[in-house]
Design a protein around this motif. Structure first.
Motif, PDB file in Angstrom:
ATOM      1  N   TYR A 262     -11.778   2.438   1.241  1.00 53.66           N
ATOM      2  CA  TYR A 262     -10.868   2.975   0.231  1.00 53.66           C
ATOM      3  C   TYR A 262     -11.520   4.067  -0.624  1.00 53.66           C
ATOM      4  CZ  TYR A 262      -8.346  -1.309   1.376  1.00 53.66           C
ATOM      5  OH  TYR A 262      -7.691  -2.304   2.036  1.00 53.66           O
TER       6      TYR A 262
ATOM      7  N   GLN B 212       3.714   6.153   7.967  1.00 51.99           N
ATOM      8  CA  GLN B 212       3.760   5.662   6.597  1.00 51.99           C
ATOM      9  C   GLN B 212       4.687   4.453   6.474  1.00 51.99           C
ATOM     10  OE1 GLN B 212       1.835   6.825   4.034  1.00 51.99           O
ATOM     11  NE2 GLN B 212       0.874   8.029   5.662  1.00 51.99           N
TER      12      GLN B 212
ATOM     13  N   ASP C 198       6.492   1.565  -2.235  1.00 55.05           N
ATOM     14  CA  ASP C 198       5.365   2.095  -3.007  1.00 55.05           C
ATOM     15  C   ASP C 198       4.742   3.193  -2.152  1.00 55.05           C
ATOM     16  OD1 ASP C 198       3.126   2.665  -4.468  1.00 55.05           O
ATOM     17  OD2 ASP C 198       2.238   0.664  -4.344  1.00 55.05           O
ATOM     18  N   PRO C 199       5.083   4.474  -2.416  1.00 52.93           N
ATOM     19  CA  PRO C 199       4.669   5.544  -1.510  1.00 52.93           C
ATOM     20  C   PRO C 199       3.168   5.709  -1.364  1.00 52.93           C
ATOM     21  CG  PRO C 199       5.571   6.435  -3.561  1.00 52.93           C
ATOM     22  CD  PRO C 199       5.868   4.966  -3.553  1.00 52.93           C
ATOM     23  N   GLU C 200       2.379   5.225  -2.325  1.00 51.22           N
ATOM     24  CA  GLU C 200       0.929   5.364  -2.233  1.00 51.22           C
ATOM     25  C   GLU C 200       0.253   4.165  -1.593  1.00 51.22           C
ATOM     26  OE1 GLU C 200      -1.093   7.900  -5.464  1.00 51.22           O
ATOM     27  OE2 GLU C 200       0.221   6.544  -6.568  1.00 51.22           O
TER      28      GLU C 200
ATOM     29  N   ASP D 189       1.395  -2.748  -7.589  1.00 52.14           N
ATOM     30  CA  ASP D 189       1.459  -1.503  -6.831  1.00 52.14           C
ATOM     31  C   ASP D 189       0.059  -0.919  -6.626  1.00 52.14           C
ATOM     32  OD1 ASP D 189       0.738  -0.224  -9.209  1.00 52.14           O
ATOM     33  OD2 ASP D 189       2.455   1.152  -9.204  1.00 52.14           O
ATOM     34  N   PHE D 190       0.010   0.174  -5.860  1.00 59.36           N
ATOM     35  CA  PHE D 190      -1.269   0.781  -5.502  1.00 59.36           C
ATOM     36  C   PHE D 190      -2.079   1.187  -6.725  1.00 59.36           C
ATOM     37  CE2 PHE D 190      -3.523   4.816  -5.116  1.00 59.36           C
ATOM     38  CZ  PHE D 190      -4.517   4.477  -4.216  1.00 59.36           C
ATOM     39  N   ARG D 191      -1.457   1.870  -7.681  1.00 57.23           N
ATOM     40  CA  ARG D 191      -2.207   2.395  -8.814  1.00 57.23           C
ATOM     41  C   ARG D 191      -2.829   1.270  -9.658  1.00 57.23           C
ATOM     42  NH1 ARG D 191      -2.223   7.523 -10.214  1.00 57.23           N
ATOM     43  NH2 ARG D 191      -2.466   7.055 -12.429  1.00 57.23           N
TER      44      ARG D 191
ATOM     45  N   ARG E  76      -9.316   7.561  -0.776  1.00 61.09           N
ATOM     46  CA  ARG E  76      -7.950   7.478  -1.289  1.00 61.09           C
ATOM     47  C   ARG E  76      -7.820   6.661  -2.569  1.00 61.09           C
ATOM     48  NH1 ARG E  76      -3.678   6.424   3.376  1.00 61.09           N
ATOM     49  NH2 ARG E  76      -2.309   6.841   1.602  1.00 61.09           N
ATOM     50  N   ALA E  77      -8.888   6.034  -2.994  1.00 59.26           N
ATOM     51  CA  ALA E  77      -8.806   5.240  -4.227  1.00 59.26           C
ATOM     52  C   ALA E  77      -9.987   5.512  -5.155  1.00 59.26           C
ATOM     53  CB  ALA E  77      -8.716   3.754  -3.891  1.00 59.26           C
TER      54      ALA E  77
ATOM     55  N   ARG F  92     -10.641   8.753  -6.914  1.00 63.77           N
ATOM     56  CA  ARG F  92      -9.674   9.096  -7.954  1.00 63.77           C
ATOM     57  C   ARG F  92      -9.921   8.317  -9.250  1.00 63.77           C
ATOM     58  NH1 ARG F  92      -4.071   8.154  -4.877  1.00 63.77           N
ATOM     59  NH2 ARG F  92      -3.285   8.665  -6.962  1.00 63.77           N
TER      60      ARG F  92
END
Length: 351
Positions: free
Chosen positions: A298, A116, A216-218, A245-247, A301-302, A305
Motif C-alpha cells: 500500500y 475497478q 468507495d471509489p478509492e 472507507d479508504f481514507r 496508493r496510501a 499520501r
C-alpha cells in the motif's frame, strides 16, 4: 533499566514456522496488536495439513484457489512445505512483488485483467477456477471462502492468545474477509469460557454485512470485504460491525505508524481506528487488533499520501441501529450476533 534476559532462539524447519505466529505489541495499557507478516499462513497450513491427513489430497497433487494476495502467498508456502503443486487465480490487486514470489515458489498464476469492479473481479476468478477444474478434475479447489477446514489452523493462534492474554474480558477487532480467522480464533476461545467480543471491519461495497449499495471509489483494502457471499463468514459470531472507507483506513494505518512505529496494511489501519474508538468507550476490556499483513503493498496508493491523511484522533463513526441508516465514511452498529442478512442469497447458490 537492564535489557531483558536473552532467550534461546528457535531454529525452524521451514519458513512457515518462522512467520506464522504474530508479534504481540502492546500499544496502550488495554490495546494489543497481533502483527502478522501474513495472517493467512495459519489458514493455509491448517487446511493443507488437515486435507493431507484425511487423504483428500496427496503429495504431488495440484491445489487451486482464488486470492487477492496474502492467501495466495500463504498457500504457495504451504505447498512448498508439503510437496504440493499450487495454482493461483489472482485478483487484479495482486502486484508484481507478490506475483514474482509466487512464481519462484513454483506456483502457476492466472491473473485477472485490470478492473475497478470488485464483483466483476471475483466473478471472473470463480469462473476461471471452474474452467480449470473442468479441464483438470484431479485438481483440488481449496475454497478458502467456503470450506471451514480453513478454521483449523487458527486454533494454534487461539492457544497463543489464551496464554498471552488470559483476561476474560477480551475484544477481538479485525477485518471480516473470508471469515476464517474470526471463527478460527473466537470459537476456541469462547469454548474455553472466555467472554470474547468480536468486532468486525468491513469496507463499503461489500455484501457480507449489507453495504453493497455503496461505492468507495478509492477502495483498495484487498481482502476485507466481498462482492459475493462467503460461506465461511459466521455472522452470528459478531457483536459489533464497523464499515470504514479508504481514507479513514489510510488515516488509521498512517496513525499506527506515526504513533507506534508499526508499518501495517490498510485493514490493520481500519482495525486500529475502530479499536481506538471502542477502547475509549469501554476501557475496562482488553482489545486485540488483528494486523493481517505489512504495509508494503500500500506504499504508493496510501502511505505516500500521508500528508493528506486525516488525523485519526479527530475521527469518529456515525452510530446506527439498522442497515438503512448506513452512511459513508464510517459507520458502526451493534450487530448483536445476528444471523446472515436475509436479503442475500445463500453462499452455495452464488459460488
Amino acid at each position: 533499566m537492564h535489557p531483558p534476559a536473552a532467550t534461546v532462539p528457535t531454529v525452524h524447519a521451514h519458513i512457515t514456522d518462522a512467520v506464522k505466529a504474530p508479534d504481540l505489541i502492546r500499544l496502550t495499557p488495554h490495546t494489543v496488536l497481533a502483527r502478522f507478516e501474513t495472517l493467512k499462513i495459519y489458514a493455509a497450513l491448517g487446511a493443507v495439513r488437515t486435507l493431507l491427513d484425511r487423504g483428500t489430497i496427496t503429495p504431488g497433487q495440484t491445489v487451486v484457489d482464488s486470492s487477492s494476495g496474502i492467501y495466495a502467498l500463504a498457500l504457495a508456502l504451504a505447498c512448498h512445505r508439503y510437496g504440493l503443486r499450487c495454482h493461483i487465480v489472482a485478483s487484479t490487486t495482486v502486484d508484481a512483488t507478490m506475483r514474482v514470489q509466487l512464481e519462484i515458489l513454483g506456483a502457476t498464476v492466472d491473473q485477472m485483467p485490470p478492473s475497478q469492479d470488485l464483483l466483476l473481479d471475483q466473478e471472473r476468478r470463480v469462473r476461471r477456477v471452474r474452467e480449470l477444474l473442468a479441464r483438470q478434475p484431479d485438481m483440488h479447489w481449496m475454497r478458502q471462502y467456503h470450506d471451514p477446514v480453513h478454521y483449523t489452523g487458527y486454533e494454534e493462534f487461539a492457544d497463543l492468545v489464551a496464554a498471552a492474554l488470559p483476561d476474560r474480558e477480551l475484544t477481538v477487532v479485525g477485518a471480516v474477509g473470508t471469515g476464517a480467522s474470526s471463527a478460527g480464533l473466537v470459537l476456541p476461545l469462547r469454548r474455553r469460557g472466555q467472554a470474547v467480543r468480536l468486532v468486525g471491519l468491513q469496507p463499503f461495497g461489500s455484501v457480507t454485512f449489507g453495504s453493497d449499495r455503496f461505492s468507495d471509489p478509492e477502495a483498495i483494502i484487498a481482502g476485507i470485504g466481498s462482492a459475493i457471499p462467503f460461506g465461511n463468514v459466521r455472522h452470528e459470531l459478531y457483536d459489533t460491525v464497523h464499515w470504514i472507507d479508504f481514507r479513514h483506513a489510510m488515516a488509521g494505518a498512517i496513525g499506527l505508524l506515526r504513533d507506534h512505529a508499526v508499518f501495517a496494511g490498510l485493514s490493520t489501519g481500519a482495525a486500529y481506528l475502530a479499536a481506538r474508538w471502542e477502547a475509549a468507550r469501554h476501557s475496562q476490556r482488553t482489545y486485540l487488533i488483528l494486523g493481517a499483513d505489512t504495509g508494503h503493498r500500500y506504499v504508493e496508493r496510501a502511505f505516500a499520501r500521508h500528508r493528506e491523511a486525516p488525523d485519526p484522533h479527530t475521527l469518529k463513526p456515525h452510530q446506527i441501529t439498522d442497515l438503512a441508516s448506513l452512511a459513508l465514511p464510517w459507520s458502526v452498529m451493534e450487530w448483536r450476533r445476528s444471523p446472515h442478512p436475509p436479503a442475500h442469497p445463500r453462499p452455495e447458490e452464488t459460488v
